[in-house]
Write a protein that holds these residues in place. Structure first.
Motif, mmCIF file in Angstrom:
data_model
loop_
_atom_site.group_PDB
_atom_site.id
_atom_site.type_symbol
_atom_site.label_atom_id
_atom_site.label_comp_id
_atom_site.label_asym_id
_atom_site.label_seq_id
_atom_site.Cartn_x
_atom_site.Cartn_y
_atom_site.Cartn_z
ATOM 1 N N SER A 182 25.617 50.176 62.605
ATOM 2 C CA SER A 182 27.401 50.879 62.912
ATOM 3 C C SER A 182 27.508 51.722 62.035
ATOM 4 N N ARG A 183 28.512 52.866 62.337
ATOM 5 C CA ARG A 183 28.376 53.989 61.433
ATOM 6 C C ARG A 183 29.090 52.753 59.842
ATOM 7 N N PHE A 184 30.014 51.793 60.915
ATOM 8 C CA PHE A 184 30.582 51.423 59.165
ATOM 9 C C PHE A 184 29.690 50.640 58.720
ATOM 10 N N GLU A 185 28.525 50.395 59.034
ATOM 11 C CA GLU A 185 27.555 49.908 58.033
ATOM 12 C C GLU A 185 26.738 50.056 57.547
ATOM 13 N N VAL A 186 26.456 51.251 58.197
ATOM 14 C CA VAL A 186 25.424 52.966 57.311
ATOM 15 C C VAL A 186 26.682 53.181 56.353
ATOM 16 N N LEU A 187 27.994 52.820 56.335
ATOM 17 C CA LEU A 187 29.009 53.785 55.556
ATOM 18 C C LEU A 187 28.849 52.926 54.269
ATOM 19 N N LEU A 188 29.010 52.025 54.662
ATOM 20 C CA LEU A 188 29.804 50.996 53.881
ATOM 21 C C LEU A 188 28.196 50.383 52.332
ATOM 22 N N GLY A 189 26.989 50.687 53.323
ATOM 23 C CA GLY A 189 26.015 50.182 52.551
ATOM 24 C C GLY A 189 25.787 52.085 51.093
ATOM 25 N N GLY A 190 25.733 52.687 52.119
ATOM 26 C CA GLY A 190 25.263 54.271 51.091
ATOM 27 C C GLY A 190 26.817 53.905 50.196
ATOM 28 N N MET A 191 27.844 53.526 50.058
ATOM 29 C CA MET A 191 29.318 53.361 49.509
ATOM 30 C C MET A 191 29.396 52.397 48.582
ATOM 31 N N VAL A 192 28.873 51.333 48.570
ATOM 32 C CA VAL A 192 28.889 50.326 47.860
ATOM 33 C C VAL A 192 27.268 50.313 46.967
ATOM 34 N N SER A 193 26.747 50.361 46.929
ATOM 35 C CA SER A 193 24.590 51.099 46.374
ATOM 36 C C SER A 193 25.629 52.070 45.369
ATOM 37 N N LEU A 194 26.477 53.267 46.074
ATOM 38 C CA LEU A 194 26.328 54.348 44.944
ATOM 39 C C LEU A 194 28.084 53.852 44.196
ATOM 40 N N ILE A 195 28.778 53.312 44.069
ATOM 41 C CA ILE A 195 29.721 52.700 43.130
ATOM 42 C C ILE A 195 28.616 51.043 42.322
ATOM 43 N N SER A 196 28.105 50.808 42.918
ATOM 44 C CA SER A 196 27.084 49.926 41.873
ATOM 45 C C SER A 196 26.634 50.563 41.122
ATOM 46 N N THR A 197 25.451 51.277 41.864
ATOM 47 C CA THR A 197 24.778 51.850 40.338
ATOM 48 C C THR A 197 25.220 52.492 39.602
ATOM 49 N N LEU A 198 25.835 53.472 40.094
ATOM 50 C CA LEU A 198 26.641 54.433 38.772
ATOM 51 C C LEU A 198 27.173 53.253 38.092
ATOM 52 N N MET A 199 28.141 52.200 38.093
ATOM 53 C CA MET A 199 28.596 51.262 37.552
ATOM 54 C C MET A 199 27.861 50.719 36.180
ATOM 55 N N LEU A 200 26.645 50.270 36.756
ATOM 56 C CA LEU A 200 25.904 49.872 35.943
ATOM 57 C C LEU A 200 24.960 50.382 35.291
ATOM 58 N N LEU A 201 25.106 51.963 35.406
ATOM 59 C CA LEU A 201 24.273 52.848 34.411
ATOM 60 C C LEU A 201 25.359 52.444 33.757
ATOM 61 N N GLY A 202 26.280 53.359 34.003
ATOM 62 C CA GLY A 202 27.236 53.433 32.715
ATOM 63 C C GLY A 202 27.459 52.128 32.067
ATOM 64 N N TRP A 203 27.109 50.359 32.323
ATOM 65 C CA TRP A 203 27.429 49.910 31.626
ATOM 66 C C TRP A 203 26.569 49.816 30.766
ATOM 67 N N LEU A 204 24.728 49.774 31.192
ATOM 68 C CA LEU A 204 23.625 48.916 31.083
ATOM 69 C C LEU A 204 22.763 51.123 29.990
ATOM 70 N N VAL A 205 23.407 52.323 30.324
ATOM 71 C CA VAL A 205 22.654 52.848 29.432
ATOM 72 C C VAL A 205 23.758 52.925 27.713
#
Length: 205
Positions: A182-205
């Motif tokens: 659904s549109r919600f599932e697509v949006l949720l997948g993109g937003m979760v990955s955006l937030i988690s990837t940026l946070m992990l990059l900030g933490w690991l780098v």
């Protein structure tokens, strides 16, 4: 009818080519090209990531498809995705521990980000079904952009990231058109990955 069939085929091709099992291998391959190591090191990194992210999870998916008689590898039921998530988590974790001498520096950061993102996706799947296609695209775009920022001597990561960014709307369309998400599932997948990837990059780098 014919037009609908052609759209279905087009959506299926887009989903298959830009599969979340393929994109991590692409990211590691590009990272290997930008490293100052030998060609053999680049091929080893790409090959190992291919086994861990693509071959092992794909084998599990094919077994699940055969045993459950699914039409495609799109597991529309949320609960059916648990084993695929778990197989990917264990595959990546075991590979990271076994081949720790390969995943150092930039590849180690990439590996840990993908591992944590898989764990997050698995935990979210306990309650919500999310679009891994969209999430994997967003993660790949961000990581390739980061690789470009780290590698000053080549424009390859940035170009690949730009192509994936242009393809992102088509991936979203394909998942909606095939009625996998659904549109919600697509949006949720993109937003979760955006937030988690940026946070992990900030933490690991």
């Amino acid at each position: 009818m014919i037009q609908r069939l052609n759209l279905d085929r087009c959506a299926r091709v887009i989903s298959d080519i830009l599969n979340p099992l393929v994109l991590p291998v692409l990211v590691f391959g590009v990272a290997g090209m930008c490293m100052n190591g030998s060609t053999s090191q680049m091929l080893l990194l790409t090959g190992v990531s291919g086994v861990l992210f693509l071959i092992i999870p794909l084998s599990v998916a094919l077994i699940m498809r055969q045993s459950n008689k699914f039409q495609t590898l799109d597991f529309k039921e949320r609960t059916c995705r648990n084993w695929l998530y778990l197989s990917s988590v264990f595959s990546v974790l075991a590979g990271y521990l076994i081949f720790d001498e390969i995943f150092v520096g930039t590849p180690e950061v990439l590996m840990l980000i993908y591992l944590f993102n898989l764990i997050i996706a698995f935990l979210l799947n306990m309650k919500w079904k999310i679009s891994v296609h969209t999430g994997s695209m967003v993660t790949a775009i961000i990581l390739l952009g980061w690789i470009q920022w780290m590698a000053k001597n080549t424009l390859i990561p940035g170009k690949v990231s730009a192509v994936l960014l242009l393809m992102l709307p088509f991936v979203i369309w394909s998942r909606l058109h095939l009625k996998v998400h659904s549109r919600f599932e697509v949006l949720l997948g993109g937003m979760v990955s955006l937030i988690s990837t940026l946070m992990l990059l900030g933490w690991l780098v």
